[in-house]
Structures are given as C-alpha cells and as structure tokens.
Design a protein around this motif. Structure first.
Motif, PDB file in Angstrom:
ATOM      1  N   ALA A 180     -26.976  -8.919   0.475  1.00 41.76           N
ATOM      2  CA  ALA A 180     -27.227  -9.524  -0.834  1.00 41.76           C
ATOM      3  C   ALA A 180     -28.696  -9.909  -0.909  1.00 41.76           C
ATOM      4  O   ALA A 180     -29.320 -10.229   0.106  1.00 41.76           O
ATOM      5  CB  ALA A 180     -26.355 -10.748  -1.037  1.00 41.76           C
ATOM      6  N   SER A 181     -29.245  -9.838  -2.105  1.00 42.61           N
ATOM      7  CA  SER A 181     -30.623 -10.278  -2.299  1.00 42.61           C
ATOM      8  C   SER A 181     -30.761 -10.839  -3.706  1.00 42.61           C
ATOM      9  O   SER A 181     -29.931 -10.577  -4.583  1.00 42.61           O
ATOM     10  CB  SER A 181     -31.598  -9.110  -2.078  1.00 42.61           C
ATOM     11  OG  SER A 181     -31.384  -8.115  -3.056  1.00 42.61           O
ATOM     12  N   ARG A 182     -31.824 -11.595  -3.887  1.00 44.67           N
ATOM     13  CA  ARG A 182     -32.061 -12.210  -5.190  1.00 44.67           C
ATOM     14  C   ARG A 182     -33.567 -12.277  -5.395  1.00 44.67           C
ATOM     15  O   ARG A 182     -34.297 -12.623  -4.468  1.00 44.67           O
ATOM     16  CB  ARG A 182     -31.443 -13.593  -5.232  1.00 44.67           C
ATOM     17  CG  ARG A 182     -31.551 -14.260  -6.550  1.00 44.67           C
ATOM     18  CD  ARG A 182     -30.836 -15.574  -6.537  1.00 44.67           C
ATOM     19  NE  ARG A 182     -30.911 -16.178  -7.860  1.00 44.67           N
ATOM     20  CZ  ARG A 182     -30.479 -17.367  -8.148  1.00 44.67           C
ATOM     21  NH1 ARG A 182     -29.934 -18.092  -7.201  1.00 44.67           N
ATOM     22  NH2 ARG A 182     -30.558 -17.840  -9.357  1.00 44.67           N
ATOM     23  N   SER A 183     -33.996 -11.925  -6.562  1.00 42.59           N
ATOM     24  CA  SER A 183     -35.431 -12.023  -6.867  1.00 42.59           C
ATOM     25  C   SER A 183     -35.608 -12.591  -8.271  1.00 42.59           C
ATOM     26  O   SER A 183     -34.711 -12.512  -9.111  1.00 42.59           O
ATOM     27  CB  SER A 183     -36.097 -10.651  -6.736  1.00 42.59           C
ATOM     28  OG  SER A 183     -35.553  -9.759  -7.690  1.00 42.59           O
ATOM     29  N   PHE A 184     -36.769 -13.138  -8.498  1.00 44.35           N
ATOM     30  CA  PHE A 184     -37.068 -13.740  -9.795  1.00 44.35           C
ATOM     31  C   PHE A 184     -38.492 -13.369 -10.181  1.00 44.35           C
ATOM     32  O   PHE A 184     -39.411 -13.454  -9.375  1.00 44.35           O
ATOM     33  CB  PHE A 184     -36.943 -15.270  -9.726  1.00 44.35           C
ATOM     34  CG  PHE A 184     -37.361 -15.957 -10.988  1.00 44.35           C
ATOM     35  CD1 PHE A 184     -36.538 -15.954 -12.090  1.00 44.35           C
ATOM     36  CD2 PHE A 184     -38.583 -16.587 -11.057  1.00 44.35           C
ATOM     37  CE1 PHE A 184     -36.925 -16.580 -13.263  1.00 44.35           C
ATOM     38  CE2 PHE A 184     -38.979 -17.220 -12.227  1.00 44.35           C
ATOM     39  CZ  PHE A 184     -38.153 -17.213 -13.331  1.00 44.35           C
TER      40      PHE A 184
ATOM     41  N   ALA B 124     -49.927 -14.281 -13.535  1.00 39.46           N
ATOM     42  CA  ALA B 124     -49.317 -13.486 -12.462  1.00 39.46           C
ATOM     43  C   ALA B 124     -49.315 -14.312 -11.179  1.00 39.46           C
ATOM     44  O   ALA B 124     -50.244 -15.052 -10.903  1.00 39.46           O
ATOM     45  CB  ALA B 124     -50.085 -12.194 -12.255  1.00 39.46           C
ATOM     46  N   MET B 125     -48.288 -14.171 -10.414  1.00 40.27           N
ATOM     47  CA  MET B 125     -48.164 -14.935  -9.172  1.00 40.27           C
ATOM     48  C   MET B 125     -48.778 -14.118  -8.036  1.00 40.27           C
ATOM     49  O   MET B 125     -48.094 -13.483  -7.257  1.00 40.27           O
ATOM     50  CB  MET B 125     -46.694 -15.248  -8.884  1.00 40.27           C
ATOM     51  CG  MET B 125     -46.024 -16.085  -9.953  1.00 40.27           C
ATOM     52  SD  MET B 125     -46.707 -17.743 -10.012  1.00 40.27           S
ATOM     53  CE  MET B 125     -46.003 -18.458  -8.573  1.00 40.27           C
ATOM     54  N   GLU B 126     -50.069 -14.092  -7.945  1.00 41.34           N
ATOM     55  CA  GLU B 126     -50.746 -13.375  -6.872  1.00 41.34           C
ATOM     56  C   GLU B 126     -50.933 -14.316  -5.701  1.00 41.34           C
ATOM     57  O   GLU B 126     -51.249 -15.478  -5.883  1.00 41.34           O
ATOM     58  CB  GLU B 126     -52.090 -12.852  -7.357  1.00 41.34           C
ATOM     59  CG  GLU B 126     -51.984 -11.807  -8.461  1.00 41.34           C
ATOM     60  CD  GLU B 126     -53.343 -11.355  -8.933  1.00 41.34           C
ATOM     61  OE1 GLU B 126     -54.347 -11.667  -8.267  1.00 41.34           O
ATOM     62  OE2 GLU B 126     -53.404 -10.693  -9.955  1.00 41.34           O
TER      63      GLU B 126
END
Length: 81
Positions: A57-61, A70-72
């Motif tokens: 299982a995996s989860r990303s947001f 942007a989340m750099e």
C-alpha cells in the motif's frame, strides 16, 4: 559372600520385553526407525502445494491548487550562511 545373580526371565515374552528395553543395538535401531519416519514426512511435506501472498500500500499527496508554491527540497531547507 556371593554377588547376587540376576535372575533369568520367566518366559520368551518377558525376554523380548527386556531385550527391547535394555539392549543397546535394539534401542539404536528403534531410534533409526523414528528418524527415518521423520525424514519421510519432511520429504512428503516438500511435495505439497504451496501458497504465497504479497500485499502493499502507498499514499501520496500533491498540492496543485492555484497559488501554491512547488514543494522543492531546496526551498524546504534553511539557507546556509
């Protein structure tokens, strides 16, 4: 004074019983029979079908809303002096 003499078994059945209990070669053979039976069971188990299962299982947001930066990784770290 004489040492006590071990009495002879009363009959053939008692002789066999004493031999199975006390004679080392018979005891060793009985243990070999047990070990062989275990080996046969182990080999039989290797021939049985096997079942395997795997799960993950995996989860990303991700925030793609208007105006979001942007989340750099370089922006998350503090500036070095």
């Amino acid at each position: 004074m004489r040492a006590p003499v071990r009495s002879l078994p009363a009959g053939l059945d008692q002789s066999f019983t004493i031999a199975v209990i006390e004679y080392p070669a018979i005891l060793a053979t009985l243990h070999l029979v047990d070990a062989s039976a275990f080996t046969v069971q182990s080999v039989e188990c290797a021939l049985l079908p096997r079942i395997a299962a795997e799960a993950g299982a995996s989860r990303s947001f991700s925030d793609f809303s208007p105006g979001a930066e942007a989340m750099e990784p370089s922006r998350l770290l503090p500036a070095s002096a």
